[in-house]
Write a protein that holds these residues in place. Structure first.
Motif, PDB file in Angstrom:
ATOM      1  N   PHE A 199      60.020  46.494  46.137  1.00 26.98           N
ATOM      2  CA  PHE A 199      58.547  46.922  45.618  1.00 26.98           C
ATOM      3  C   PHE A 199      57.847  46.417  46.304  1.00 26.98           C
ATOM      4  N   ILE A 200      56.443  47.285  46.865  1.00 31.61           N
ATOM      5  CA  ILE A 200      55.477  47.035  47.118  1.00 31.61           C
ATOM      6  C   ILE A 200      54.089  48.019  46.631  1.00 31.61           C
ATOM      7  N   TRP A 201      52.792  46.894  46.425  1.00 34.46           N
ATOM      8  CA  TRP A 201      51.510  48.057  45.431  1.00 34.46           C
ATOM      9  C   TRP A 201      50.856  47.145  46.638  1.00 34.46           C
ATOM     10  N   ALA A 202      50.280  48.855  46.586  1.00 38.05           N
ATOM     11  CA  ALA A 202      49.278  48.739  47.923  1.00 38.05           C
ATOM     12  C   ALA A 202      47.761  48.985  46.697  1.00 38.05           C
ATOM     13  N   GLY A 203      46.849  48.104  46.917  1.00 41.38           N
ATOM     14  CA  GLY A 203      45.222  48.370  46.370  1.00 41.38           C
ATOM     15  C   GLY A 203      45.430  46.726  46.083  1.00 41.38           C
ATOM     16  N   GLY A 204      44.208  46.651  44.931  1.00 42.38           N
ATOM     17  CA  GLY A 204      43.495  45.524  44.788  1.00 42.38           C
ATOM     18  C   GLY A 204      42.835  45.989  43.526  1.00 42.38           C
ATOM     19  N   PHE A 205      42.446  45.046  43.635  1.00 38.01           N
ATOM     20  CA  PHE A 205      41.136  44.880  42.409  1.00 38.01           C
ATOM     21  C   PHE A 205      39.673  45.312  43.011  1.00 38.01           C
ATOM     22  N   SER A 206      39.603  46.712  42.436  1.00 40.14           N
ATOM     23  CA  SER A 206      38.660  47.108  43.338  1.00 40.14           C
ATOM     24  C   SER A 206      37.449  46.468  42.889  1.00 40.14           C
ATOM     25  N   PHE A 207      37.103  46.545  41.013  1.00 36.99           N
ATOM     26  CA  PHE A 207      36.432  46.425  40.622  1.00 36.99           C
ATOM     27  C   PHE A 207      36.159  44.879  39.964  1.00 36.99           C
ATOM     28  N   GLY A 208      37.033  44.345  40.655  1.00 30.54           N
ATOM     29  CA  GLY A 208      37.393  42.720  40.674  1.00 30.54           C
ATOM     30  C   GLY A 208      37.157  42.136  39.592  1.00 30.54           C
ATOM     31  N   ARG A 209      36.795  40.846  38.690  1.00 31.01           N
ATOM     32  CA  ARG A 209      36.951  40.839  36.877  1.00 31.01           C
ATOM     33  C   ARG A 209      36.529  41.908  36.737  1.00 31.01           C
ATOM     34  N   LEU A 210      35.505  43.009  35.822  1.00 32.43           N
ATOM     35  CA  LEU A 210      35.723  44.770  35.514  1.00 32.43           C
ATOM     36  C   LEU A 210      37.091  44.496  34.649  1.00 32.43           C
ATOM     37  N   THR A 211      37.952  44.856  35.868  1.00 23.98           N
ATOM     38  CA  THR A 211      39.068  45.708  35.458  1.00 23.98           C
ATOM     39  C   THR A 211      39.744  45.137  34.694  1.00 23.98           C
ATOM     40  N   ASP A 212      40.385  45.994  33.634  1.00 27.85           N
ATOM     41  CA  ASP A 212      41.231  45.716  32.518  1.00 27.85           C
ATOM     42  C   ASP A 212      42.316  44.848  32.422  1.00 27.85           C
ATOM     43  N   GLY A 213      42.651  43.808  32.183  1.00 28.82           N
ATOM     44  CA  GLY A 213      43.771  43.012  32.621  1.00 28.82           C
ATOM     45  C   GLY A 213      44.016  42.226  33.732  1.00 28.82           C
ATOM     46  N   TYR A 214      42.620  41.758  33.507  1.00 28.23           N
ATOM     47  CA  TYR A 214      42.224  41.611  35.112  1.00 28.23           C
ATOM     48  C   TYR A 214      43.600  39.703  35.439  1.00 28.23           C
ATOM     49  N   ALA A 215      43.206  38.933  34.256  1.00 27.32           N
ATOM     50  CA  ALA A 215      43.258  37.754  34.230  1.00 27.32           C
ATOM     51  C   ALA A 215      44.796  37.352  34.183  1.00 27.32           C
ATOM     52  N   ASP A 216      45.689  38.401  33.423  1.00 27.31           N
ATOM     53  CA  ASP A 216      46.968  38.540  33.636  1.00 27.31           C
ATOM     54  C   ASP A 216      47.373  39.187  35.132  1.00 27.31           C
ATOM     55  N   LEU A 217      47.056  39.971  34.951  1.00 28.69           N
ATOM     56  CA  LEU A 217      47.171  40.685  36.404  1.00 28.69           C
ATOM     57  C   LEU A 217      47.185  39.414  37.560  1.00 28.69           C
ATOM     58  N   LYS A 218      46.269  39.220  37.444  1.00 27.07           N
ATOM     59  CA  LYS A 218      45.431  38.105  39.029  1.00 27.07           C
ATOM     60  C   LYS A 218      46.932  37.512  39.243  1.00 27.07           C
ATOM     61  N   LYS A 219      47.479  36.936  38.334  1.00 22.41           N
ATOM     62  CA  LYS A 219      48.429  35.326  38.173  1.00 22.41           C
ATOM     63  C   LYS A 219      49.811  35.787  38.881  1.00 22.41           C
ATOM     64  N   VAL A 220      50.373  37.074  38.392  1.00 16.40           N
ATOM     65  CA  VAL A 220      51.190  38.186  39.559  1.00 16.40           C
ATOM     66  C   VAL A 220      50.865  37.934  40.720  1.00 16.40           C
ATOM     67  N   VAL A 221      49.890  38.491  40.882  1.00 21.78           N
ATOM     68  CA  VAL A 221      49.454  39.448  42.810  1.00 21.78           C
ATOM     69  C   VAL A 221      49.786  37.932  43.467  1.00 21.78           C
ATOM     70  N   ASP A 222      48.763  36.649  42.280  1.00 23.96           N
ATOM     71  CA  ASP A 222      48.601  35.477  43.732  1.00 23.96           C
ATOM     72  C   ASP A 222      50.485  34.576  43.238  1.00 23.96           C
ATOM     73  N   ASN A 223      50.919  35.141  42.382  1.00 27.59           N
ATOM     74  CA  ASN A 223      51.895  34.354  42.518  1.00 27.59           C
ATOM     75  C   ASN A 223      53.707  35.276  42.237  1.00 27.59           C
ATOM     76  N   PRO A 224      53.822  36.512  43.239  1.00 30.41           N
ATOM     77  CA  PRO A 224      54.375  37.460  42.850  1.00 30.41           C
ATOM     78  C   PRO A 224      55.920  37.295  42.894  1.00 30.41           C
ATOM     79  N   PRO A 225      57.297  38.290  42.391  1.00 31.37           N
ATOM     80  CA  PRO A 225      58.069  37.636  43.140  1.00 31.37           C
ATOM     81  C   PRO A 225      58.968  37.483  43.720  1.00 31.37           C
ATOM     82  N   ALA A 226      59.730  37.277  44.624  1.00 28.07           N
ATOM     83  CA  ALA A 226      60.432  37.834  45.958  1.00 28.07           C
ATOM     84  C   ALA A 226      60.146  38.664  46.747  1.00 28.07           C
ATOM     85  N   ASN A 227      60.398  39.538  46.019  1.00 25.38           N
ATOM     86  CA  ASN A 227      60.991  41.303  46.189  1.00 25.38           C
ATOM     87  C   ASN A 227      59.575  42.064  45.644  1.00 25.38           C
TER      88      ASN A 227
END
Length: 343
Positions: A199-227
């Motif tokens: 699985f590949i997600w191409a994109g990022g946090f265009s609006f940084g911390r203003l992004t809805d759900g930022y804290a939860d999503l940032k954790k996974v983005v920084d440490n995703p599953p191997a695939n």
């Protein structure tokens, strides 16, 4: 051109290109390029200039643009509606009372316009409920160009997969800002439950911390599953590589307008799977695999992985969809629209 011997002068107002990785910017840049490439004799385009013009076309709702609408020099004022208050929910985290003020401002901006262009016909009744007359509103879809988003031959596709370090796994691509509205959490869950797929997600946090759900999503983005890979924001000229390298494009969004990414996937001949939203029915019905949520997405992925015939069929369907949203077709539509405003 008939009644208009001189080129139509259009002032384009936009700050969409300042924020990378959002569809509004892509749609705006495509339109500017279309006008300059194909209609340079019929239309002169100026960007963010406050000079006198036949038409002023507003792509974003900046306060300075709003103030400019009170000038007599603006000609016919056209507003491009890419979002409504209800479509921002789930994208940006704006505390009250600022959210309420911002939503009122959006509608006030649209009401300052003489004409409105929507990228999705489902917006028309919604705008009417805000008190904007249907007679002012025109539906003109987005488009993509084949020379930028085209289908690779098998040799180039395999080379691209090797370059992106994709082995022989069934590969699913998602594209867009990393935010709740885009259904990224379902994408993550699908990756966790299908370790044999990539699985590949191409994109990022265009609006940084203003992004809805930022804290939860940032954790996974920084440490995703191997695939699961998060690429961060990918430059537009590299996106075709990802579409062509993937076996399937999946957009699990809960809320969309007219996703450029879907048109780009069609143009590359990539099969498309979507969470089935009402607004897709009037624009791309029949061209994508419909799912009603996570469970169905999971089931479809497992079946598609082992069904090359259906995958080939969906590829052909994507390519036929791309003709509807081609540059040539939309060039005619835009010329006719702008000409009608100055007659």
């Amino acid at each position: 051109m008939g009644d208009n011997p001189l080129p139509i002068s259009i002032n384009m107002f936009s700050s969409a290109s300042k924020v990378k990785g959002q569809g509004v910017g892509s749609a705006y840049e495509e339109l500017i390029r279309l006008l300059k490439t194909h209609l340079s004799n019929e239309i002169t385009v100026r960007i963010n200039k406050y000079s006198k013009s036949d038409i002023s076309h507003y792509h974003t709702i900046d306060p300075t643009f709003y103030l400019s609408t009170f000038s007599k020099k603006r000609g016919v004022k056209v507003g491009y509606v890419h979002f409504l208050p209800e479509t921002i929910e789930g994208s940006l985290k704006i505390p009250q009372p600022f959210r309420g003020i911002f939503y009122k401002y959006i509608i006030a901006f649209y009401k300052r316009m003489d004409r409105i262009v929507v990228v999705n016909p489902t917006f028309i009744p919604k705008l009417e409920t805000y008190g904007i007359s249907k007679d002012k509103i025109t539906y003109i879809p987005n488009f993509v160009r084949k020379d930028e988003f085209g289908e690779y031959d098998n040799k180039k596709r395999l080379e691209t997969r090797a370059k992106l370090n994709i082995q022989d796994q069934f590969t699913i691509l998602g594209i867009g800002q990393v935010q709740e509205r885009k259904g990224v959490k379902d994408f993550i869950k699908l990756a966790e439950n299908n370790p044999d797929m990539l699985f590949i997600w191409a994109g990022g946090f265009s609006f940084g911390r203003l992004t809805d759900g930022y804290a939860d999503l940032k954790k996974v983005v920084d440490n995703p599953p191997a695939n699961l890979r998060f690429t961060g924001i990918v430059d537009r000229d590299q996106l075709a590589d990802y579409y062509n390298a993937a076996d399937l494009f999946l957009l699990p969004s809960f809320n969309e307008l007219f996703p450029m990414s879907v048109l780009e996937a069609f143009s590359c001949g990539t099969p498309v799977m979507l969470r089935d939203l009402d607004l897709y029915h009037s624009i791309i019905e029949g061209y994508y695999i419909k799912t009603d949520g996570y469970d169905q997405m999971d089931q479809e992925l497992k079946e598609l992985k082992n069904d090359p015939d259906r995958m080939a069929q969906m590829k052909a369907i994507s390519l036929s969809a791309s003709d509807r949203y081609s540059e040539d077709h939309l060039t005619e539509i835009w010329l006719k629209y702008y000409s009608s405003l100055v007659k």
